[in-house]
Design a protein around this motif. Structure first.
Motif, short mmCIF file in Angstrom:
data_model
loop_
_atom_site.label_atom_id
_atom_site.label_comp_id
_atom_site.label_asym_id
_atom_site.label_seq_id
_atom_site.Cartn_x
_atom_site.Cartn_y
_atom_site.Cartn_z
N ARG A 102 0.83 -1.19 0.00
CA ARG A 102 0.00 0.00 0.00
C ARG A 102 0.88 1.26 0.00
N LEU A 103 1.87 1.25 0.90
CA LEU A 103 2.77 2.39 1.01
C LEU A 103 3.47 2.64 -0.32
N LEU A 104 3.94 1.54 -0.93
CA LEU A 104 4.63 1.62 -2.20
C LEU A 104 3.72 2.26 -3.26
N LEU A 105 2.44 1.84 -3.26
CA LEU A 105 1.48 2.35 -4.22
C LEU A 105 1.28 3.85 -4.02
N VAL A 106 1.17 4.27 -2.75
CA VAL A 106 0.99 5.69 -2.45
C VAL A 106 2.19 6.48 -2.98
N VAL A 107 3.39 5.99 -2.67
CA VAL A 107 4.60 6.70 -3.09
C VAL A 107 4.63 6.81 -4.61
N LEU A 108 4.37 5.68 -5.30
CA LEU A 108 4.38 5.69 -6.76
C LEU A 108 3.37 6.68 -7.31
N LEU A 109 2.18 6.65 -6.74
CA LEU A 109 1.09 7.51 -7.24
C LEU A 109 1.47 8.98 -7.08
N VAL A 110 1.95 9.34 -5.88
CA VAL A 110 2.30 10.74 -5.63
C VAL A 110 3.44 11.15 -6.56
N ALA A 111 4.43 10.29 -6.69
CA ALA A 111 5.56 10.60 -7.56
C ALA A 111 5.09 10.80 -9.00
N PHE A 112 4.16 9.94 -9.42
CA PHE A 112 3.72 10.01 -10.82
C PHE A 112 2.95 11.29 -11.11
N VAL A 113 2.02 11.66 -10.24
CA VAL A 113 1.21 12.84 -10.56
C VAL A 113 1.98 14.13 -10.34
N THR A 114 3.02 14.10 -9.46
CA THR A 114 3.76 15.35 -9.27
C THR A 114 4.91 15.47 -10.26
N ASN A 115 5.57 14.36 -10.55
CA ASN A 115 6.72 14.39 -11.45
C ASN A 115 6.61 13.35 -12.56
N ALA B 88 5.00 10.81 -24.43
CA ALA B 88 4.68 9.68 -23.58
C ALA B 88 3.89 10.12 -22.36
N ILE B 89 4.05 11.38 -21.99
CA ILE B 89 3.35 11.90 -20.81
C ILE B 89 2.33 12.93 -21.27
N TYR B 90 1.14 12.85 -20.68
CA TYR B 90 0.06 13.76 -21.07
C TYR B 90 0.53 15.20 -21.04
N ASN B 91 0.32 15.91 -22.15
CA ASN B 91 0.92 17.24 -22.26
C ASN B 91 -0.11 18.34 -22.47
N GLN B 92 -1.40 18.00 -22.32
CA GLN B 92 -2.40 19.05 -22.54
C GLN B 92 -2.97 19.54 -21.22
N GLY B 93 -2.28 19.32 -20.14
CA GLY B 93 -2.74 19.78 -18.83
C GLY B 93 -1.94 19.05 -17.78
N SER B 94 -2.04 19.52 -16.54
CA SER B 94 -1.26 18.91 -15.46
C SER B 94 -2.00 17.70 -14.91
N LEU B 95 -1.29 16.58 -14.79
CA LEU B 95 -1.91 15.38 -14.24
C LEU B 95 -2.35 15.61 -12.80
N LEU B 96 -1.55 16.42 -12.07
CA LEU B 96 -1.88 16.70 -10.68
C LEU B 96 -3.22 17.42 -10.58
N THR B 97 -3.39 18.46 -11.44
CA THR B 97 -4.64 19.20 -11.41
C THR B 97 -5.82 18.30 -11.78
N LEU B 98 -5.62 17.48 -12.82
CA LEU B 98 -6.71 16.61 -13.25
C LEU B 98 -7.08 15.61 -12.15
N THR B 99 -6.04 15.06 -11.47
CA THR B 99 -6.31 14.14 -10.38
C THR B 99 -7.12 14.83 -9.30
N PHE B 100 -6.66 16.06 -8.98
CA PHE B 100 -7.35 16.82 -7.95
C PHE B 100 -8.81 17.08 -8.35
#
Lengths: 249, 387, 312
Positions: free
Chosen positions: A10-23, A41-53
């Motif tokens: 679970r912890l690993l998943l949280v770390v991966l998720l946060v890392a992915f949406v921020t960086n 390769a990475i979505y470039n029409q908006g911030s993933l962090l904002t979309l997640t939020f």
């Protein structure tokens, strides 16, 4: 040795998720093989962090509204004054579940226009059902002897509701909310077909430009969110159930 | 004699009053995509007919409002629904200017609310009548026949949704059969794989948690993403496995949709099989073994029949869910009624959305009623005691 | 005849049944008594191999019970359990016919047997045959459970707390019915219970189990008179012993010469009932009558009290 393994995952998943949406840039090498003709390769029409939020905000608003309405309705139909509505409400819940979310979404557009609103309506309507159903189950299957004892102790109807019925049915109601949230997290992605700002945007952009990396990152973020929230709510549910002296299934 | 009000009737009467007197009955549009103009009941119907509908609605609402016998309530709701169904067609022809093929007439909020109010009344009556499973299916068949009759008679041909249909009659049935094939085919595949898997999970405890967890996680992947993710592997299979392409396996189209629906269907089938088998009374199982049944005889003679209603419940969930999810297949070229929904959203042509959404809802609704009836029929005689 | 020789069952480190040997004579009822967890049910289930023993042999009429596949063995042995375990999805008649169907009897023979058993158990085959178990009362369900166990005319009937879920009055009736049927068919019955009263009443011999071991295996009178250990003593219940002893004997065996006043007691009533009647009515003696109603003599308080004393 097995006990700590789920927590670690679970912890690993949280770390991966946060890392992915921020960086998301860090993960570019992983996703690059999935693209063709030098597509990003990475979505470039908006911030993933904002979309997640925004995705989470949409689900949260819809779920809170659905919870309030569903629990209130369930309380209403389980009081003597509302008992007449109980059988009908059961049938309506059954009928309601046959409406596909896409249809609800599309049909809400003429009434409220494109954007977040039709998504909220669809999530709200779709989220109502599991919560209502569970609240109804919880409130109608309370142990008869406990209810009898509450009456015997001289509690008023309101006191019985707030001090006995709601606390005792809390775990089941929470179970309904958990189901509802997980369904909503996935359904919210469809909202992007009517221009709502959710993670569905990433997936649809991927489908339209034939970019598998987009589809994958959008889908995985939503799935990870769903797994984590499901887990978290399950833990809360088990905790309340233990507090209420009920066995955890 | 005191007048007593029916609580639900108050709600119904309030909705009906608002719908008939305030909300628009039909929408008139000069062509299929311009914004519509509202028409009230009296404006939308010929001189004598408008007041007739108002009269029917008022009488129906009064019958709902007061404590009246069930038969009367049943008659009121059925008469009102039939009147609404016929009159919306009349409104269509009445509002369409002679010879104008661009004008679009569609039912507006008032009409839908009236339908909702009297359906509520009908649903309440049917719930209170506590119909047997066969009778419920009978009611469904009668309703389907009535709607079919209205469609064939051409009564609704002047309505916008049927004009959209008229332009796409061929593709409508093609997409419809694709939709049904997708939903039923993936269900069949899920049952063929899920039942043995469920039985295996029941027998082998070590397997249970793992299998159910994986299936749970699959359910959390949003449908549009799962559809999309299957494009690549299936495309690869089509290109590299000899004969796969000939079988219709392609990266885009029906194949990924079919596989995605199949994956979503597995969890309810497997989980309900496990729950159903676990719910078989221990004593019955022990007795079966004690009397010399082999494992196979016990599975088919005792465990499976007793778990059947629970397994059927899983199948019902899957079927209703699949009929809904199959609409999304259109996004990846998988066809189905979703084609019209997404085309309609794209063109902001709501009647086209309806052309896709209405049959989907109707299918899901019919599937739910029929399977509920079947579940009840199998469960009544096999009632498992809680001892 | 059932010969249990050195049978042991271990699960990992725990020994549930520990080196038990006993012989059950044909056409008798052996009752296995013990507290929960004493291994009595496991011992029973090893006879029809629902549980496979870790060590030891069980022979049925001289044949090792492992000479057949488990399911074939079980078809030849009747099995009735607490809560009856009827199949809720099958009718009463189908339930009773379970083993005959498994054995492939022809339809006419199955129907005849089902009707015979239902009639024997006072259930009208026409009325009750097509019903489902949940439509019957608890007592009726239990009778169907036993009828089902007897359907294929087994020589041996295993019963695990068969009367455990019944209320006292129905339980008495069910016990009497079982005794009558055992006499009629001559079935060898092994019955597991935790109720000493039931054991004394039903058993030709009683096996007392404690913590997996067979503590005592003897006739009821001997168990009452000479409990082999403190555990058996507790199980028997010290204050109940004289009355249990009396309940084993018939009034006709305690008749003395002479006459007495009042209503006569039948000779086949238990001595315990006679003593109760004497004490309750405050009389020193009761007249006794035979089956034909003719006076046999009398029973006295003194005579019965002597019989309730610990046997030498």
């Amino acid at each position: 040795m097995k006990a700590w393994l789920p927590s670690l995952l679970r912890l690993l998943l949280v770390v991966l998720l946060v890392a992915f949406v921020t960086n998301p840039g860090w993960f570019q090498p992983l996703l690059k093989p999935l693209t063709e003709n030098g597509a990003p390769a990475i979505y470039n029409q908006g911030s993933l962090l904002t979309l997640t939020f925004l995705h989470l905000r949409t689900v949260l608003i819809a779920t809170v509204a659905a919870t309030i309405v569903a629990v209130a309705l369930a309380i209403l139909v389980t009081r003597p004054a509302g008992a007449e509505f109980l059988p009908l409400s059961r049938s309506l819940v059954n009928i309601g579940q046959t409406f596909p979310p896409v249809a609800v979404l599309a049909l809400a557009v003429p009434a409220v226009g494109f954007g977040e609103k039709p998504t909220l309506i669809a999530l709200f309507l779709y989220g109502l059902l599991p919560i209502f159903e569970n609240a109804l189950t919880g409130l109608t299957t309370l142990p008869a002897n406990v209810m009898e004892a509450a009456r015997g102790a001289g509690m008023t109807g309101w006191q019985r509701l707030t001090k006995v019925e709601l606390p005792l049915s809390a775990p089941i109601i929470l179970g309904g909310i958990r189901l509802s949230v997980v369904i909503s997290l996935a359904t919210a992605t469809i909202g992007s077909t009517v221009a709502a700002k959710t993670l569905g945007e990433v997936i649809i952009a991927g489908l339209l430009s034939n970019n598998l990396a987009f589809v994958l990152q959008g889908g995985l973020i939503v799935a990870a969110l769903a797994v984590l929230i499901y887990d978290g709510l399950s833990a809360i549910e088990r905790y309340t159930a233990r507090r209420m002296g009920q066995e955890t299934a | 004699m005191t007048i007593r009000f029916d609580k639900l009737g108050v709600v119904i009467a309030a909705i009906a009053a608002y719908a008939a007197l305030v909300a628009p009955f039909a929408t008139f549009r000069a062509n299929r995509i311009v914004p519509g103009e509202a028409r009230s009941v009296l404006e939308a119907l010929p001189t004598a007919v408008g007041p007739l509908l108002l009269a029917i609605v008022i009488v129906g609402a009064l019958i709902a409002l007061l404590k009246t016998p069930l038969v009367l309530r049943l008659a009121a709701s059925v008469v009102a629904l039939i009147a609404l169904a016929i009159l919306i067609g009349i409104a269509g022809s009445f509002l369409t200017p002679a010879g104008n093929t661009f004008a679009r007439i569609s039912p507006a909020s008032g009409f839908w609310l009236l339908i909702f109010a009297f359906t509520l009344l009908l649903a309440d009556v049917l719930t209170r009548l506590n119909l047997s499973p066969w009778a419920r299916v009978g009611v469904l068949v009668v309703a389907a026949l009535a709607i079919g009759l209205l469609l064939i008679s051409g009564q609704w041909n002047s309505l916008s949704i049927l004009k959209e249909y008229a332009n796409r009659a061929d593709s409508f049935w093609a997409e419809g059969s694709k939709h049904v094939t997708l939903a039923l085919g993936s269900l069949a595949a899920a049952v063929i794989v899920g039942l043995p898997l469920g039985i295996l999970c029941h027998r082998v405890e070590k397997l249970r948690a793992g299998v159910l967890n994986v299936l749970n996680i699959i359910q959390t992947i949003p449908s549009i993403a799962l559809f999309g993710l299957l494009i690549a592997p299936l495309g690869w299979v089509a290109a590299h496995v000899p004969g796969a392409a000939a079988l219709g396996i392609r990266g885009i189209g029906t194949a990924p949709a079919f596989v995605a629906l199949f994956l979503y269907s597995l969890l309810p089938v497997v989980a309900n099989t496990v729950v159903g088998l676990a719910g078989v009374p221990r004593a019955a199982n022990d007795a079966a073994r004690g009397m010399g049944m082999t494992d196979r005889q016990r599975l088919f003679g005792v465990e499976f029949p007793l778990a059947f209603p629970v397994i059927l419940t899983g199948i019902r969930i899957v079927l209703v869910q699949n009929i809904g999810l199959a609409t999304i297949a259109a996004l990846i070229g998988g066809g189905g009624f979703g084609v019209f929904v997404f085309q309609g959203v794209g063109q902001t042509a709501m009647d086209l959305v309806l052309l896709g959404a209405v049959p989907t809802v109707a299918l899901a609704f019919a599937a739910a009623i029929i399977l509920d009836a079947v579940i009840e029929m199998t469960a009544t005689k096999r009632r498992v005691e809680t001892a | 005849m059932i010969e249990i020789e050195g049978i042991t069952k271990r699960y990992d480190e725990t020994t549930v049944v520990d080196d038990v040997s006993m012989v059950i004579e044909p056409r008798t009822i052996a009752v296995i008594v013990g507290t929960s967890g004493s291994g009595k049910t496991t011992l029973l289930r090893m006879i029809n191999r629902l549980v496979e023993p870790t060590a030891g042999i069980i022979k049925l009429d001289g044949k090792d019970n492992r000479s057949l596949p488990g399911y074939e063995l079980r078809r030849s042995i009747g099995y009735a359990i607490q809560g009856h375990g009827l199949f809720p999805h099958r009718t009463v008649a189908q339930n009773i016919a379970t083993v005959p169907v498994l054995l492939g009897w022809d339809k006419a023979r199955i129907k005849a047997r089902v009707d015979e058993l239902m009639t024997l158990y006072q259930l009208d085959p026409e009325a009750y045959g097509p019903r489902y178990p949940h439509e019957l009362s608890g007592g009726q369900q239990q009778r169907v459970g036993v009828a089902r166990a007897l359907a294929a005319e087994p020589n041996v009937l295993l019963m695990d707390e068969p009367f455990g879920a019944l209320d006292p009055i129905i339980r008495n009736k069910a016990q009497e019915d079982l005794l009558a049927i055992q006499k009629r068919f001559g079935t060898t019955i092994i019955l597991v219970t935790h109720d000493m009263e039931e054991a004394v009443h039903m058993g030709d011999k009683i096996a007392v189990m404690d913590a997996g071991k067979l503590v005592q295996y003897a006739k009821p009178a001997e168990i009452l008179a000479k409990p082999a250990s403190a555990f058996v003593e507790t199980l028997v219940g010290a204050s109940e012993k004289p009355f249990r002893l009396l309940s084993l004997g018939r009034v006709s065996d305690a008749v003395e010469k002479g006459t007495a006043e009042g209503e006569a007691i039948p000779g086949d009533a238990s001595q315990r009932d006679a003593l109760a009647e004497l004490l309750w009515s405050g009389r020193p003696a009761l007249p006794v009558k035979g089956e034909d109603g003719k006076p046999l003599g009398r029973v006295t308080v003194d005579g019965l009290v002597k019989r309730a004393a610990r046997p030498a």
